[in-house]
Scaffold this motif. Structure first.
Motif, PDB file in Angstrom:
ATOM      1  N   LEU A 132      54.368  21.381  -1.455  1.00 25.89           N
ATOM      2  CA  LEU A 132      55.142  20.468  -2.297  1.00 25.89           C
ATOM      3  C   LEU A 132      54.855  20.690  -3.773  1.00 25.89           C
ATOM      4  O   LEU A 132      55.766  20.611  -4.615  1.00 25.89           O
ATOM      5  N   GLN A 133      53.602  20.954  -4.104  1.00 26.36           N
ATOM      6  CA  GLN A 133      53.271  21.203  -5.508  1.00 26.36           C
ATOM      7  C   GLN A 133      53.921  22.481  -6.022  1.00 26.36           C
ATOM      8  O   GLN A 133      54.260  22.576  -7.200  1.00 26.36           O
ATOM      9  N   ALA A 134      54.106  23.458  -5.140  1.00 21.23           N
ATOM     10  CA  ALA A 134      54.767  24.703  -5.547  1.00 21.23           C
ATOM     11  C   ALA A 134      56.224  24.454  -5.946  1.00 21.23           C
ATOM     12  O   ALA A 134      56.804  25.237  -6.699  1.00 21.23           O
ATOM     13  N   LEU A 135      56.817  23.387  -5.438  1.00 22.34           N
ATOM     14  CA  LEU A 135      58.203  23.059  -5.782  1.00 22.34           C
ATOM     15  C   LEU A 135      58.321  22.405  -7.150  1.00 22.34           C
ATOM     16  O   LEU A 135      59.439  22.175  -7.619  1.00 22.34           O
ATOM     17  N   GLN A 136      57.195  22.108  -7.782  1.00 25.12           N
ATOM     18  CA  GLN A 136      57.193  21.421  -9.081  1.00 25.12           C
ATOM     19  C   GLN A 136      58.018  20.129  -9.000  1.00 25.12           C
ATOM     20  O   GLN A 136      58.966  19.894  -9.747  1.00 25.12           O
ATOM     21  N   VAL A 137      57.609  19.281  -8.066  1.00 24.73           N
ATOM     22  CA  VAL A 137      58.371  18.083  -7.754  1.00 24.73           C
ATOM     23  C   VAL A 137      58.541  17.180  -8.974  1.00 24.73           C
ATOM     24  O   VAL A 137      59.629  16.645  -9.218  1.00 24.73           O
ATOM     25  N   GLY A 138      57.483  17.011  -9.743  1.00 26.10           N
ATOM     26  CA  GLY A 138      57.565  16.109 -10.887  1.00 26.10           C
ATOM     27  C   GLY A 138      58.640  16.513 -11.882  1.00 26.10           C
ATOM     28  O   GLY A 138      59.450  15.684 -12.318  1.00 26.10           O
ATOM     29  N   SER A 139      58.679  17.794 -12.238  1.00 24.10           N
ATOM     30  CA  SER A 139      59.691  18.254 -13.198  1.00 24.10           C
ATOM     31  C   SER A 139      61.087  18.191 -12.596  1.00 24.10           C
ATOM     32  O   SER A 139      62.065  17.893 -13.292  1.00 24.10           O
ATOM     33  N   LYS A 140      61.193  18.444 -11.281  1.00 20.22           N
ATOM     34  CA  LYS A 140      62.499  18.387 -10.626  1.00 20.22           C
ATOM     35  C   LYS A 140      63.042  16.954 -10.612  1.00 20.22           C
ATOM     36  O   LYS A 140      64.240  16.726 -10.806  1.00 20.22           O
ATOM     37  N   VAL A 141      62.185  15.991 -10.395  1.00 20.98           N
ATOM     38  CA  VAL A 141      62.616  14.586 -10.446  1.00 20.98           C
ATOM     39  C   VAL A 141      63.110  14.242 -11.849  1.00 20.98           C
ATOM     40  O   VAL A 141      64.148  13.581 -12.021  1.00 20.98           O
ATOM     41  N   LYS A 145      66.909  13.102 -12.758  1.00 14.67           N
ATOM     42  CA  LYS A 145      67.196  11.839 -13.449  1.00 14.67           C
ATOM     43  C   LYS A 145      68.078  12.076 -14.672  1.00 14.67           C
ATOM     44  O   LYS A 145      69.026  11.322 -14.937  1.00 14.67           O
ATOM     45  N   GLN A 146      67.754  13.109 -15.422  1.00 11.67           N
ATOM     46  CA  GLN A 146      68.538  13.419 -16.626  1.00 11.67           C
ATOM     47  C   GLN A 146      69.968  13.774 -16.257  1.00 11.67           C
ATOM     48  O   GLN A 146      70.929  13.322 -16.893  1.00 11.67           O
ATOM     49  N   ALA A 148      71.630  12.944 -13.468  1.00  8.85           N
ATOM     50  CA  ALA A 148      72.313  11.754 -12.969  1.00  8.85           C
ATOM     51  C   ALA A 148      72.717  10.831 -14.113  1.00  8.85           C
ATOM     52  O   ALA A 148      73.806  10.239 -14.105  1.00  8.85           O
ATOM     53  N   GLY A 149      71.866  10.720 -15.115  1.00 10.91           N
ATOM     54  CA  GLY A 149      72.194   9.888 -16.271  1.00 10.91           C
ATOM     55  C   GLY A 149      73.393  10.422 -17.034  1.00 10.91           C
ATOM     56  O   GLY A 149      74.258   9.653 -17.463  1.00 10.91           O
ATOM     57  N   ALA A 150      73.468  11.753 -17.188  1.00 17.21           N
ATOM     58  CA  ALA A 150      74.597  12.358 -17.884  1.00 17.21           C
ATOM     59  C   ALA A 150      75.901  12.139 -17.114  1.00 17.21           C
ATOM     60  O   ALA A 150      76.945  11.820 -17.701  1.00 17.21           O
ATOM     61  N   GLN A 151      75.851  12.279 -15.799  1.00 18.24           N
ATOM     62  CA  GLN A 151      77.051  12.072 -14.987  1.00 18.24           C
ATOM     63  C   GLN A 151      77.487  10.613 -15.005  1.00 18.24           C
ATOM     64  O   GLN A 151      78.686  10.311 -15.015  1.00 18.24           O
ATOM     65  N   GLN A 152      76.518   9.713 -15.006  1.00 17.60           N
ATOM     66  CA  GLN A 152      76.846   8.293 -15.067  1.00 17.60           C
ATOM     67  C   GLN A 152      77.505   7.961 -16.401  1.00 17.60           C
ATOM     68  O   GLN A 152      78.466   7.174 -16.452  1.00 17.60           O
ATOM     69  N   ALA A 153      77.019   8.538 -17.493  1.00 20.13           N
ATOM     70  CA  ALA A 153      77.612   8.302 -18.809  1.00 20.13           C
ATOM     71  C   ALA A 153      79.044   8.851 -18.864  1.00 20.13           C
ATOM     72  O   ALA A 153      79.950   8.224 -19.427  1.00 20.13           O
ATOM     73  N   ARG A 154      79.248  10.019 -18.254  1.00 22.26           N
ATOM     74  CA  ARG A 154      80.595  10.622 -18.223  1.00 22.26           C
ATOM     75  C   ARG A 154      81.560   9.734 -17.427  1.00 22.26           C
ATOM     76  O   ARG A 154      82.696   9.513 -17.847  1.00 22.26           O
ATOM     77  N   GLU A 230      76.923  13.115  -6.159  1.00 20.99           N
ATOM     78  CA  GLU A 230      76.113  14.289  -5.824  1.00 20.99           C
ATOM     79  C   GLU A 230      74.797  14.289  -6.607  1.00 20.99           C
ATOM     80  O   GLU A 230      73.731  14.630  -6.068  1.00 20.99           O
ATOM     81  N   ALA A 231      74.865  13.868  -7.879  1.00 18.83           N
ATOM     82  CA  ALA A 231      73.645  13.801  -8.691  1.00 18.83           C
ATOM     83  C   ALA A 231      72.672  12.768  -8.114  1.00 18.83           C
ATOM     84  O   ALA A 231      71.446  12.985  -8.083  1.00 18.83           O
ATOM     85  N   GLN A 232      73.208  11.668  -7.628  1.00 17.57           N
ATOM     86  CA  GLN A 232      72.347  10.651  -7.020  1.00 17.57           C
ATOM     87  C   GLN A 232      71.701  11.173  -5.741  1.00 17.57           C
ATOM     88  O   GLN A 232      70.530  10.872  -5.457  1.00 17.57           O
ATOM     89  N   LYS A 233      72.454  11.940  -4.969  1.00 16.41           N
ATOM     90  CA  LYS A 233      71.886  12.531  -3.750  1.00 16.41           C
ATOM     91  C   LYS A 233      70.733  13.473  -4.091  1.00 16.41           C
ATOM     92  O   LYS A 233      69.682  13.466  -3.443  1.00 16.41           O
ATOM     93  N   GLN A 234      70.939  14.305  -5.119  1.00 18.26           N
ATOM     94  CA  GLN A 234      69.877  15.230  -5.532  1.00 18.26           C
ATOM     95  C   GLN A 234      68.639  14.471  -6.013  1.00 18.26           C
ATOM     96  O   GLN A 234      67.501  14.807  -5.664  1.00 18.26           O
ATOM     97  N   LEU A 235      68.895  13.432  -6.818  1.00 18.88           N
ATOM     98  CA  LEU A 235      67.779  12.640  -7.316  1.00 18.88           C
ATOM     99  C   LEU A 235      67.035  11.980  -6.162  1.00 18.88           C
ATOM    100  O   LEU A 235      65.796  11.974  -6.117  1.00 18.88           O
ATOM    101  N   SER A 236      67.776  11.424  -5.210  1.00 21.07           N
ATOM    102  CA  SER A 236      67.155  10.773  -4.058  1.00 21.07           C
ATOM    103  C   SER A 236      66.325  11.768  -3.251  1.00 21.07           C
ATOM    104  O   SER A 236      65.225  11.452  -2.788  1.00 21.07           O
ATOM    105  N   ALA A 237      66.853  12.999  -3.108  1.00 22.20           N
ATOM    106  CA  ALA A 237      66.127  14.010  -2.346  1.00 22.20           C
ATOM    107  C   ALA A 237      64.817  14.382  -3.025  1.00 22.20           C
ATOM    108  O   ALA A 237      63.760  14.468  -2.379  1.00 22.20           O
ATOM    109  N   TRP A 238      64.850  14.573  -4.354  1.00 28.17           N
ATOM    110  CA  TRP A 238      63.620  14.934  -5.061  1.00 28.17           C
ATOM    111  C   TRP A 238      62.645  13.757  -5.125  1.00 28.17           C
ATOM    112  O   TRP A 238      61.435  13.948  -5.069  1.00 28.17           O
TER     113      TRP A 238
END
Length: 495
Positions: A132-141, A145-146, A148-154, A230-238
């Motif tokens: 899991l650490q090899a996936l760089q989970v923290g940066s991916k989350v 988030k960024q 998903a926020g951009a898509q929500q603003a759009r 789709e952005a929310q799904k990605q965020l939820s997965a990470w």
């Protein structure tokens, strides 16, 4: 710390040496003081005296003994065993001393073992965490988030544009219907049929453009909803991966704690040494935290009291000016009209204003006195002296306003205010140093608390490194031959 030899220290110097130089808890120094341990007694204390009589832990006793040796004080010799008195005529001849038999050093303690199932679970969790650490989970989350926020603003922008686009279509339809249905208008005779046709085509083009704009906005909303979903799904997965990593790390920590909680591991010298050190640091840290809490509250109370007293002084000095001005106007009014000064227009209103100022000043001084008394109760006798009589007067209210008027009354009021100002100034002159003293102690305890926390973190790091070393050794393939002997020696040296 005094520069004299340890055997010449006073009881207080011994106490200061224990807390300042050795950084032992204040409870240790208190026990030494209770037993009147000065320098002459200190240099004669045995390890048994330190632990059994004075209540030190074995680690604290070793620290004291090591510090004394560094100061040139050797450990006292063990008392010789008492022998029964024998008359010279009856005493047998002493046999020649026999050579002491050779005693082999005690064997080193073997490392405790782990349950195979625990080792297997440990290896599985380590592999899961590494993956899991090899996936760089923290940066991916963070990236998800960024995004998903951009898509929500759009999507929000598209929704915001929808009412305007709908209104534009409605206006264009209304204009087009009017143009389609109007068969005659005043300018028709002058403009002719071609002019009417041109306007009709214009309204139709405006309607088409508005409809296209509405369709574009609706398409943007539909696309934005899909992209945001789709952005929310990605965020939820990470976020799920992050939760999985956190759970695995917490489970691993709990597993390691349980694996090393056995009596065999707790008795291992290195574990016991670090445990003793941690417990000692935790005791000192608890004392430091109590100091931070007490002096923090005390400094807050005293600083607030000082500010309230300064405000009250400013109010009182304002009334002094008002009183002097009022007296001058009253005398001038009396000289001009022959009437008492209190009858001058606005005199009563001025007294009412002064009364309001006096009331506020009284409340401020009374509140400051209560806060100061609370700080004294919290911090004890070590707090710099604050005059109890002034505190008592301040809690009751220092001054009053006289509304009866008249030059004599004004003079009396001025004298009372001057006396009150002097009392408040004296109280402030005592509260300010007390606040500074409390703040200084707070800073010292905060620094000590931070230092002890750092030391505890370092000890926990040592314990973690030791545990990892032992687990790695337990999971390593069994060596053979000379390598097995070397590995066993190294493992024993870590126990």
């Amino acid at each position: 710390m005094a520069s004299s030899a340890p055997h010449a220290w006073s009881v207080q110097q011994v106490s200061d040496w224990l807390t300042s130089s050795l950084e032992l808890p204040a409870t240790v120094a208190t026990e030494f003081q209770a037993n009147a341990i000065g320098g002459p007694e200190l240099v004669t204390l045995s390890d048994e005296d330190l632990t059994n009589e004075l209540g030190l832990t074995s680690l604290q006793a070793r620290k004291v003994r090591r510090a004394l040796v560094e100061l040139g004080v050797a450990a006292p010799a063990a008392p010789a065993a008492a022998t029964p008195a024998v008359a010279p005529a009856m005493a047998p001849a002493a046999p020649p001393p026999a050579a002491a038999p050779a005693v082999a050093p005690p064997p080193k303690q073997a490392a405790p073992s782990f349950a195979p199932a625990d080792l297997e679970r440990y290896s599985s969790l380590k592999a899961q965490i590494a993956s899991l650490q090899a996936l760089q989970v923290g940066s991916k989350v963070a990236q998800a988030k960024q995004h998903a926020g951009a898509q929500q603003a759009r999507l929000a922008a598209a929704h915001q544009a929808l009412p305007g686009a709908q209104e534009a279509v409605a206006e264009a339809q209304k204009a087009n219907v009017k143009m389609e249905e109007d068969k005659w208008y005043p300018g028709k005779a002058l403009g002719g049929k071609s002019k009417q046709q041109e306007k009709l085509e214009h309204t139709r083009a405006a309607l088409a453009a508005a409809q296209k704009r509405l369709a574009d906005v609706q398409a943007a909303i539909s696309d934005g909803q899909a992209q945001f979903g789709e952005a929310q799904k990605q965020l939820s997965a990470w976020q799920g991966k992050a939760a999985e990593l956190e759970t695995a790390q917490r489970t691993l920590e709990q597993l390691v704690d349980r694996m090393f909680a056995s009596p065999a591991w707790q008795a291992a010298p290195r574990v016991a040494e670090i445990g003793d050190a941690l417990r000692g640091l935790e005791t000192q840290a608890a004392e430091a935290r109590r100091g931070v809490t007490s002096y923090g509250r005390g400094a807050q109370l005293l600083t607030g009291a000082a500010k309230q007293l300064e405000g009250a002084l400013q109010s009182l000095r304002t009334t002094q000016v008002m009183n002097m001005v009022g007296m001058g106007r009253g005398m001038a009014f009396a000289a001009r009209t022959g009437m008492p000064g209190r009858m001058q227009p606005g005199g009563l209103m001025g007294d009412m204003v002064e009364l309001a100022i006096f009331r506020r000043a009284n409340e401020a001084v009374s509140s400051a006195a209560r806060d100061t008394a609370e700080a004294r109760a919290l911090l004890g006798s070590a707090l710099p002296q604050v005059d109890e009589e002034i505190l008592k007067s301040a809690r009751a209210g220092l001054f009053i306003n006289m509304l009866t008027g008249g030059a004599m009354m004004d003079v009396m009021q001025a004298a009372m205010v001057r006396r009150s100002v002097a009392q408040v100034e004296k109280l402030l002159s005592q509260v300010l140093p007390a606040a500074q003293w409390a703040q200084s102690n707070l800073s010292a305890y905060q620094g000590r608390d931070a230092s002890l926390r750092g030391q505890m973190d370092a000890k926990r790091g040592e314990l973690g490194a030791y545990r990892s070393q032992q687990l790695a050794a337990a999971l390593a393939p069994a060596p053979t031959g000379a390598a097995a002997v070397a590995a066993k020696v190294e493992q024993l040296s870590l126990i």
